[in-house]
Design a protein around this motif. Structure first.
Motif, PDB file in Angstrom:
ATOM      1  N   ASP A  43      -7.987   4.661 -25.390  1.00 54.52           N
ATOM      2  CA  ASP A  43      -7.167   5.858 -25.358  1.00 54.52           C
ATOM      3  C   ASP A  43      -6.010   5.746 -24.366  1.00 54.52           C
ATOM      4  N   ASN A  44      -6.111   4.843 -23.421  1.00 55.46           N
ATOM      5  CA  ASN A  44      -5.070   4.765 -22.398  1.00 55.46           C
ATOM      6  C   ASN A  44      -4.273   3.461 -22.462  1.00 55.46           C
ATOM      7  N   LEU A  45      -4.221   2.839 -23.622  1.00 59.34           N
ATOM      8  CA  LEU A  45      -3.515   1.570 -23.752  1.00 59.34           C
ATOM      9  C   LEU A  45      -2.043   1.695 -23.379  1.00 59.34           C
ATOM     10  N   ARG A  46      -1.366   2.706 -23.881  1.00 62.88           N
ATOM     11  CA  ARG A  46       0.066   2.840 -23.586  1.00 62.88           C
ATOM     12  C   ARG A  46       0.283   2.958 -22.071  1.00 62.88           C
ATOM     13  N   TRP A  47      -0.531   3.792 -21.397  1.00 65.50           N
ATOM     14  CA  TRP A  47      -0.422   3.940 -19.948  1.00 65.50           C
ATOM     15  C   TRP A  47      -0.704   2.612 -19.257  1.00 65.50           C
ATOM     16  N   THR A  48      -1.736   1.906 -19.713  1.00 62.55           N
ATOM     17  CA  THR A  48      -2.110   0.630 -19.103  1.00 62.55           C
ATOM     18  C   THR A  48      -0.966  -0.370 -19.193  1.00 62.55           C
ATOM     19  N   ALA A 106      -5.644   4.919 -31.046  1.00 66.04           N
ATOM     20  CA  ALA A 106      -6.098   6.260 -30.647  1.00 66.04           C
ATOM     21  C   ALA A 106      -5.024   7.308 -30.921  1.00 66.04           C
ATOM     22  N   GLU A 107      -3.768   6.939 -30.761  1.00 69.00           N
ATOM     23  CA  GLU A 107      -2.663   7.865 -31.047  1.00 69.00           C
ATOM     24  C   GLU A 107      -2.455   8.040 -32.544  1.00 69.00           C
ATOM     25  N   VAL A 117      -0.745   2.330 -30.919  1.00 68.95           N
ATOM     26  CA  VAL A 117      -2.034   2.595 -30.275  1.00 68.95           C
ATOM     27  C   VAL A 117      -2.918   3.315 -31.285  1.00 68.95           C
ATOM     28  N   THR A 120       2.236   0.283 -19.719  1.00 70.45           N
ATOM     29  CA  THR A 120       3.450   0.791 -19.082  1.00 70.45           C
ATOM     30  C   THR A 120       3.312   0.891 -17.566  1.00 70.45           C
ATOM     31  N   GLU A 121       2.262   1.536 -17.126  1.00 70.37           N
ATOM     32  CA  GLU A 121       2.108   1.833 -15.699  1.00 70.37           C
ATOM     33  C   GLU A 121       1.284   0.794 -14.942  1.00 70.37           C
ATOM     34  N   ALA A 122       0.107   0.487 -15.433  1.00 67.25           N
ATOM     35  CA  ALA A 122      -0.783  -0.412 -14.692  1.00 67.25           C
ATOM     36  C   ALA A 122      -0.245  -1.839 -14.637  1.00 67.25           C
TER      37      ALA A 122
END
Length: 96
Positions: free
Chosen positions: A1-6, A24-25, A22, A8-10
């Motif tokens: 669920d947090n692939l885009r954040w991972t 989940a999206e 993604v 982009t941000e992580a």
């Protein structure tokens, strides 16, 4: 669920990709053909123009059934060499 954040941000590597789809999206997961077809449509590409990379054999099989070239990724895979063998040019992030 947090692939885009991972991505982009992580890791800060989202810019290395032309497109990030993604599941989940999208509300569907591989190996459903629709997720591959959706990604290809957004890129404006046909299956024979695509290289799909994954670490699950059932996802590789689904991509190949659609006519995509697929690379089964393992820790031992030399991905740059495999992509070069397929004629894929890899741009560095600074070139994008």
């Amino acid at each position: 669920d947090n692939l885009r954040w991972t991505l982009t941000e992580a890791y800060g590597i989202a810019d290395a990709f032309d497109l990030i789809v993604v599941s989940a999206e999208e509300g569907m997961m591989k190996p459903r053909p629709e997720i591959y077809e959706r990604a290809m449509a957004r890129l404006g590409r046909q299956p024979e123009e695509c290289v799909f990379i994954d670490d699950f054999a059932h996802n590789i099989a689904a991509a190949r059934e659609l006519g995509m070239t697929a690379v089964y990724f393992t820790p031992a895979t030399d991905l740059p060499a495999e992509l070069a063998r397929l004629g894929v040019k890899i741009e560095s992030i600074s070139e994008k």
